[in-house]
Design a protein around this motif. Structure first.
Motif, PDB file in Angstrom:
ATOM      1  N   PHE A  77       0.833  -1.204   0.000  1.00  0.00           N
ATOM      2  CA  PHE A  77       0.000   0.000   0.000  1.00  0.00           C
ATOM      3  C   PHE A  77       0.870   1.257   0.000  1.00  0.00           C
ATOM      4  CE2 PHE A  77      -2.588  -3.328   1.996  1.00  0.00           C
ATOM      5  CZ  PHE A  77      -3.685  -3.286   1.159  1.00  0.00           C
ATOM      6  N   GLY A  78       2.007   1.179   0.706  1.00  0.00           N
ATOM      7  CA  GLY A  78       2.945   2.297   0.677  1.00  0.00           C
ATOM      8  C   GLY A  78       3.516   2.493  -0.717  1.00  0.00           C
ATOM      9  N   THR A  79       3.820   1.387  -1.401  1.00  0.00           N
ATOM     10  CA  THR A  79       4.340   1.462  -2.771  1.00  0.00           C
ATOM     11  C   THR A  79       3.300   2.057  -3.714  1.00  0.00           C
ATOM     12  OG1 THR A  79       5.713  -0.495  -2.382  1.00  0.00           O
ATOM     13  CG2 THR A  79       5.307   0.122  -4.682  1.00  0.00           C
ATOM     14  N   LEU A  80       2.053   1.624  -3.560  1.00  0.00           N
ATOM     15  CA  LEU A  80       0.984   2.146  -4.410  1.00  0.00           C
ATOM     16  C   LEU A  80       0.807   3.653  -4.216  1.00  0.00           C
ATOM     17  CD1 LEU A  80      -1.689  -0.672  -3.970  1.00  0.00           C
ATOM     18  CD2 LEU A  80      -0.579  -0.049  -6.098  1.00  0.00           C
ATOM     19  N   LYS A  81       0.914   4.103  -2.977  1.00  0.00           N
ATOM     20  CA  LYS A  81       0.674   5.516  -2.687  1.00  0.00           C
ATOM     21  C   LYS A  81       1.868   6.388  -3.046  1.00  0.00           C
ATOM     22  CE  LYS A  81      -2.603   4.575   1.051  1.00  0.00           C
ATOM     23  NZ  LYS A  81      -2.876   4.668   2.510  1.00  0.00           N
ATOM     24  N   GLY A 113       1.817   6.796  -6.999  1.00  0.00           N
ATOM     25  CA  GLY A 113       1.067   8.046  -6.925  1.00  0.00           C
ATOM     26  C   GLY A 113      -0.415   7.896  -6.674  1.00  0.00           C
ATOM     27  N   TRP A 114      -0.837   6.733  -6.146  1.00  0.00           N
ATOM     28  CA  TRP A 114      -2.264   6.531  -5.869  1.00  0.00           C
ATOM     29  C   TRP A 114      -2.555   6.852  -4.416  1.00  0.00           C
ATOM     30  CZ3 TRP A 114      -4.509   2.958  -2.448  1.00  0.00           C
ATOM     31  CH2 TRP A 114      -5.900   2.858  -2.528  1.00  0.00           C
ATOM     32  N   SER A 115      -3.467   7.756  -4.170  1.00  0.00           N
ATOM     33  CA  SER A 115      -3.803   8.122  -2.789  1.00  0.00           C
ATOM     34  C   SER A 115      -5.285   7.962  -2.481  1.00  0.00           C
ATOM     35  CB  SER A 115      -3.382   9.570  -2.510  1.00  0.00           C
ATOM     36  OG  SER A 115      -4.047  10.458  -3.396  1.00  0.00           O
ATOM     37  N   HIS A 116      -6.116   7.861  -3.520  1.00  0.00           N
ATOM     38  CA  HIS A 116      -7.553   7.685  -3.279  1.00  0.00           C
ATOM     39  C   HIS A 116      -8.200   7.157  -4.565  1.00  0.00           C
ATOM     40  CE1 HIS A 116      -7.102  11.695  -5.080  1.00  0.00           C
ATOM     41  NE2 HIS A 116      -8.310  11.500  -5.584  1.00  0.00           N
ATOM     42  N   PHE A 117      -9.379   6.565  -4.405  1.00  0.00           N
ATOM     43  CA  PHE A 117     -10.108   6.072  -5.572  1.00  0.00           C
ATOM     44  C   PHE A 117     -10.701   7.245  -6.352  1.00  0.00           C
ATOM     45  CE2 PHE A 117     -10.273   2.253  -2.851  1.00  0.00           C
ATOM     46  CZ  PHE A 117      -9.791   1.323  -3.759  1.00  0.00           C
ATOM     47  N   LEU A 118     -10.656   7.145  -7.665  1.00  0.00           N
ATOM     48  CA  LEU A 118     -11.163   8.205  -8.534  1.00  0.00           C
ATOM     49  C   LEU A 118     -12.628   8.032  -8.865  1.00  0.00           C
ATOM     50  CD1 LEU A 118      -8.136   8.415 -11.017  1.00  0.00           C
ATOM     51  CD2 LEU A 118      -8.591   9.874  -9.033  1.00  0.00           C
ATOM     52  N   ARG A 167     -16.665   6.071  -7.827  1.00  0.00           N
ATOM     53  CA  ARG A 167     -17.551   5.779  -6.710  1.00  0.00           C
ATOM     54  C   ARG A 167     -18.436   4.579  -7.038  1.00  0.00           C
ATOM     55  NH1 ARG A 167     -14.308   8.479  -4.999  1.00  0.00           N
ATOM     56  NH2 ARG A 167     -14.412  10.416  -3.784  1.00  0.00           N
ATOM     57  N   GLY A 168     -18.866   3.895  -5.994  1.00  0.00           N
ATOM     58  CA  GLY A 168     -19.706   2.713  -6.194  1.00  0.00           C
ATOM     59  C   GLY A 168     -18.885   1.436  -6.101  1.00  0.00           C
ATOM     60  N   THR A 169     -19.501   0.379  -5.556  1.00  0.00           N
ATOM     61  CA  THR A 169     -18.782  -0.875  -5.315  1.00  0.00           C
ATOM     62  C   THR A 169     -18.195  -1.465  -6.593  1.00  0.00           C
ATOM     63  OG1 THR A 169     -20.260  -1.352  -3.451  1.00  0.00           O
ATOM     64  CG2 THR A 169     -18.968  -3.189  -4.326  1.00  0.00           C
ATOM     65  N   GLU A 170     -18.988  -1.496  -7.658  1.00  0.00           N
ATOM     66  CA  GLU A 170     -18.532  -2.116  -8.908  1.00  0.00           C
ATOM     67  C   GLU A 170     -17.366  -1.346  -9.523  1.00  0.00           C
ATOM     68  OE1 GLU A 170     -20.331  -3.587 -13.246  1.00  0.00           O
ATOM     69  OE2 GLU A 170     -21.650  -2.639 -11.754  1.00  0.00           O
ATOM     70  N   LYS A 171     -17.468  -0.020  -9.558  1.00  0.00           N
ATOM     71  CA  LYS A 171     -16.411   0.798 -10.161  1.00  0.00           C
ATOM     72  C   LYS A 171     -15.140   0.772  -9.311  1.00  0.00           C
ATOM     73  CE  LYS A 171     -19.533   3.997 -12.523  1.00  0.00           C
ATOM     74  NZ  LYS A 171     -19.986   5.407 -12.620  1.00  0.00           N
ATOM     75  N   VAL A 172     -15.309   0.860  -7.988  1.00  0.00           N
ATOM     76  CA  VAL A 172     -14.147   0.819  -7.096  1.00  0.00           C
ATOM     77  C   VAL A 172     -13.440  -0.532  -7.202  1.00  0.00           C
ATOM     78  CG1 VAL A 172     -13.443   0.764  -4.670  1.00  0.00           C
ATOM     79  CG2 VAL A 172     -14.956   2.572  -5.479  1.00  0.00           C
ATOM     80  N   SER A 173     -14.216  -1.614  -7.313  1.00  0.00           N
ATOM     81  CA  SER A 173     -13.623  -2.950  -7.468  1.00  0.00           C
ATOM     82  C   SER A 173     -12.800  -3.027  -8.746  1.00  0.00           C
ATOM     83  CB  SER A 173     -14.722  -4.021  -7.491  1.00  0.00           C
ATOM     84  OG  SER A 173     -15.399  -4.063  -6.256  1.00  0.00           O
ATOM     85  N   GLY A 174     -13.307  -2.405  -9.813  1.00  0.00           N
ATOM     86  CA  GLY A 174     -12.573  -2.394 -11.077  1.00  0.00           C
ATOM     87  C   GLY A 174     -11.288  -1.603 -10.985  1.00  0.00           C
ATOM     88  N   GLU A 175     -11.353  -0.410 -10.356  1.00  0.00           N
ATOM     89  CA  GLU A 175     -10.147   0.402 -10.194  1.00  0.00           C
ATOM     90  C   GLU A 175      -9.131  -0.304  -9.302  1.00  0.00           C
ATOM     91  OE1 GLU A 175      -8.727   4.843  -8.679  1.00  0.00           O
ATOM     92  OE2 GLU A 175     -10.862   4.361  -8.783  1.00  0.00           O
ATOM     93  N   ASN A 176      -9.619  -0.930  -8.245  1.00  0.00           N
ATOM     94  CA  ASN A 176      -8.731  -1.662  -7.329  1.00  0.00           C
ATOM     95  C   ASN A 176      -8.049  -2.820  -8.051  1.00  0.00           C
ATOM     96  OD1 ASN A 176      -7.841  -2.218  -4.450  1.00  0.00           O
ATOM     97  ND2 ASN A 176      -8.780  -4.167  -4.996  1.00  0.00           N
ATOM     98  N   ALA A 177      -8.793  -3.515  -8.926  1.00  0.00           N
ATOM     99  CA  ALA A 177      -8.218  -4.629  -9.681  1.00  0.00           C
ATOM    100  C   ALA A 177      -7.078  -4.143 -10.579  1.00  0.00           C
ATOM    101  CB  ALA A 177      -9.304  -5.317 -10.518  1.00  0.00           C
TER     102      ALA A 177
END
Length: 251
Positions: A157-161, A165-170, A172-182
């Protein structure tokens, strides 16, 4: 998740290590029934009570033979007819003392607020599992695993941030956040794999996957990673000697 992992990996000696956010007495009981060891710290729900000067749940001793609780003043809290069913289906039973007993108790101020008539203590249907789990969590083995988990799991998570350069999800919503997280996890794993095996082995791996014959490259990858780990260990030892030499020369 633990049972799916056991099914996929066919590991009969499965041990799952997680943080406090995964703690659930009901789910831990399921894992015990499936012969899966669980190392998940229990949340400290009594800290707030103790900070306020009140007794916590652990200060009341359960008498299995009497099916009752004994308070710090050695008074009995008997089981009531009230049963609370939570959203997840877990049943919780209530034990209470008489109002006369509580009103005349010399420890009343440390037990209940002034406007409360009597003390109530709850007991989940999974209380035996909770007791067993807490006992297991106090072992040196469990503490070592928790510490090891932190060193393995938290740094991505430290590497990702910091690095990616990732600090927050761009989105909203479970389906979209799951896709971005993947996508984030795929990016991290991709870079991690390249760092572990190098570009040459990575190309061989891609060809093996394309040809559907990944078994022929597994041994070569395992040998490379083992060699790389040995190299890092030797490098670490040399650095320790070097730093020790610097310290001696400065003194």
């Amino acid at each position: 998740m633990a049972m799916k992992t056991k099914e996929i990996t066919k590991n009969e000696n499965m041990c799952i290590v997680g943080d406090t956010g995964y703690y659930s007495a009901k789910e831990i009981e399921k894992c015990y029934q499936a012969d899966i060891d669980i190392v998940v710290p229990a949340p400290n729900k009594e800290r707030q009570q103790h900070n306020k000067g009140y007794f916590g749940h652990s200060d009341f001793i359960y008498d299995e033979r009497e099916d009752a609780y004994i308070c710090p003043n050695q008074q009995k809290l008997t089981k009531s007819n009230s049963v609370i069913t939570k959203e997840n289906g877990t049943k919780t039973y209530l034990y209470r003392a008489g109002s006369k007993t509580c009103n005349s108790c010399i420890l009343r101020d440390k037990c209940i607020p002034s406007h409360t008539a009597y003390k109530r203590v709850s007991r989940s249907e999974y209380s035996d599992t909770v007791f067993k789990h807490k006992k297991n969590m106090n072992t040196s083995h469990a503490k070592k695993l928790i510490k090891k988990r932190g060193s393995i799991v938290e740094h991505p998570f430290g590497t990702l941030k910091q690095t990616l350069g990732w600090s927050h999800f761009l989105v909203r919503g479970t389906e979209k956040v799951s896709g971005e997280n993947a996508l984030l996890m795929f990016t991290y794993n991709f870079r991690r794999l390249l760092n572990l095996i190098g570009i040459t082995l990575f190309r061989k791996l891609m060809i093996a996957i394309k040809e559907g014959n990944i078994e022929k490259i597994k041994d070569e990858i395992a040998a490379y990673i083992a060699y790389f780990r040995l190299y890092l260990e030797k490098y670490s030892i040399l650095m320790k000697f070097y730093l020790y030499g610097l310290t001696i020369s400065r003194n």
